[in-house]
Design an enzyme around this catalytic site. Structure first.
Site, PDB file in Angstrom:
ATOM      1  CG  HIS A 102      13.860  -1.457  -0.565  1.00 49.47           C
ATOM      2  ND1 HIS A 102      13.660  -1.746   0.621  1.00 49.47           N
ATOM      3  CD2 HIS A 102      13.542  -1.542  -1.736  1.00 49.47           C
ATOM      4  CE1 HIS A 102      12.453  -2.462  -0.073  1.00 49.47           C
ATOM      5  NE2 HIS A 102      12.438  -2.175  -1.220  1.00 49.47           N
ATOM      6  CG  ASP A 146       7.052  -0.334  -2.544  1.00 45.66           C
ATOM      7  OD1 ASP A 146       7.411  -1.682  -2.505  1.00 45.66           O
ATOM      8  OD2 ASP A 146       7.528   0.419  -3.483  1.00 45.66           O
ATOM      9  CG  HIS A 176       9.385  -4.714  -2.163  1.00 47.46           C
ATOM     10  ND1 HIS A 176       8.920  -4.310  -3.524  1.00 47.46           N
ATOM     11  CD2 HIS A 176       9.953  -5.932  -2.548  1.00 47.46           C
ATOM     12  CE1 HIS A 176       8.983  -5.223  -4.289  1.00 47.46           C
ATOM     13  NE2 HIS A 176       9.525  -6.528  -3.675  1.00 47.46           N
ATOM     14  CG  ASP A 194       6.280  -2.380  -5.698  1.00 47.18           C
ATOM     15  OD1 ASP A 194       5.295  -1.900  -4.939  1.00 47.18           O
ATOM     16  OD2 ASP A 194       7.423  -2.385  -5.155  1.00 47.18           O
TER      17      ASP A 194
END
Length: 391
Positions: free
Chosen positions: A132, A168, A170, A258
């Protein structure tokens, strides 16, 4: 080229610690390293510690003023400046933050170098995958974007085509942003839909900058609640065809854990067994399309005892050429360590009981009323024609 895999590891990476109560608990790294050792995988990988990424390397992706801000906040955390994303709830400043963040970045850059130079065919840095961080700011628990730095280093070494695949939960927004205008890099992200999860990006329509880079970003935005069958269907409906067309010289993958149904920060329902299946698929895709050159990174994952160590131990074992059977019992020594360190009970096996995972390929046809199939079709329609492929 050596067939031996490398595991990038330095105990000091566990100093990447935002403090008590923060979801990014560094115990997940220490427990993963211990579980790798408990399965005897140190005999099958070369454990290597790379040096910390220096300023010139960090500036392959990050602005100089941001690197300076991280250094300043490392010395005096109270001085952290919000305009750089530092000192926030997600990214609180802590003493030594620059050094440990640069060390994690150095492990991913080292993994890229070792694979490109042929010292090893595969290299894993499960402490990495901090996807990120932006060129000028921290974001989403990420200070330096080691994944983007690994790709940038490959380009600096002469790679002409690098594929980055991010599974992931995200969106891999920082890596996509770093190479938005670069046709040498294909970024593919499979993630929960931005309507329901941070960072609210990764829409199918995000396909790269107009011009030469158009069609070099692909985003599969999955509906909340997607489970094993849908997750694997989506991955296989998009990723292999794009890699077959792009023909990367190196495959870099990010394996945030995740997506798991136990993860407290997201809303997918994926099992450890499906995560392992995608790790196996990435390994096979690297051999099929990138001459075996594979850099595998960690990422998110906040079920720090039940999920993360098992998922990333599977990843290391696959890269090492000695996969751990899902039905394998977890060594008692590790389970005792877990209780001693966390006062939690450890899982007993390397499976969630869903192996082998059953799913249907895209070639079997799609259901236009199914939300998962709608998400897959949106991704294919957005990017496939830009690469000369049939949607």
């Amino acid at each position: 080229m050596s067939g031996r895999a490398q595991l990038m590891w330095d105990e000091a990476v566990t100093g990447y610690d935002f403090g008590p109560g923060h979801p990014m608990d560094p115990v997940r790294l220490g427990l993963t390293r211990s579980l790798v050792g408990a399965f005897g995988l140190d005999r099958d990988v070369e454990v290597v510690s790379a040096k910390r990424a220096g300023d010139s390397t960090l500036r392959l992706v990050h602005r100089g003023d941001y690197v300076d801000a991280v250094k300043a906040a490392s010395v005096d955390p109270a001085s952290a400046r919000g305009e750089y994303g530092l000192g926030t709830e997600d990214d609180p400043a802590f003493a030594g933050m620059h050094d440990v963040s640069a060390l994690i970045a150095g492990q991913s850059v080292g993994a890229a170098e070792t694979v490109w130079r042929g010292d090893a065919l595969h290299a894993v840095n499960f402490a990495g995958g901090l996807h990120h961080a932006m060129p000028g700011s921290a974001s989403g628990f990420c200070i330096y974007n080691d994944a983007a730095l690994a790709v940038a280093r490959l380009l600096e070494l002469g790679a002409e085509r690098v594929a980055y695949v991010d599974v992931d939960v995200h969106h891999g927004d920082g890596v996509q942003a770093a190479f938005w205008e670069d046709p040498r890099v294909l970024t593919v992200s499979l993630h929960e839909h931005p309507r329901t999860l941070f960072p609210q990006t990764g829409w199918p329509e995000e396909t790269g900058a107009d011009g030469a880079a158009e069609g070099t970003a692909a985003n599969i935005a999955l509906p909340a609640g997607t489970g094993d069958a849908g997750w694997l269907r989506a991955f296989h409906a998009v990723v292999p065809e794009l890699l077959a067309e792009f023909r990367p010289q190196v495959l870099v993958t990010q394996h945030g854990a995740d997506t798991h149904f136990e993860d407290p920060l997201a809303h997918l329902a994926v099992s450890l067994d499906a995560q392992r299946a995608v790790q196996v698929a990435c390994h096979e895709l690297a051999h099929e399309y990138a001459d075996g050159r594979w850099v595998a990174l960690g990422g998110g994952g906040y079920a720090v005892v039940d999920v993360v160590p098992r998922s990333w131990t599977h990843l290391v074992a696959i890269a090492a050429g000695r996969p751990v059977e899902p039905t394998a019992d977890i060594p008692e020594s590790w389970r005792q360590e877990v209780f001693a360190r966390t006062r939690q009970l450890a899982p007993g096996r390397m499976t969630d009981g869903r192996w082998p995972v059953d799913w249907k390929g895209w070639e079997s046809g799609y259901d236009p009323a199914d939300r998962l199939d709608q998400a897959v079709l949106a991704a294919r329609r957005a990017v496939f024609p830009l690469r000369g492929l049939l949607a």
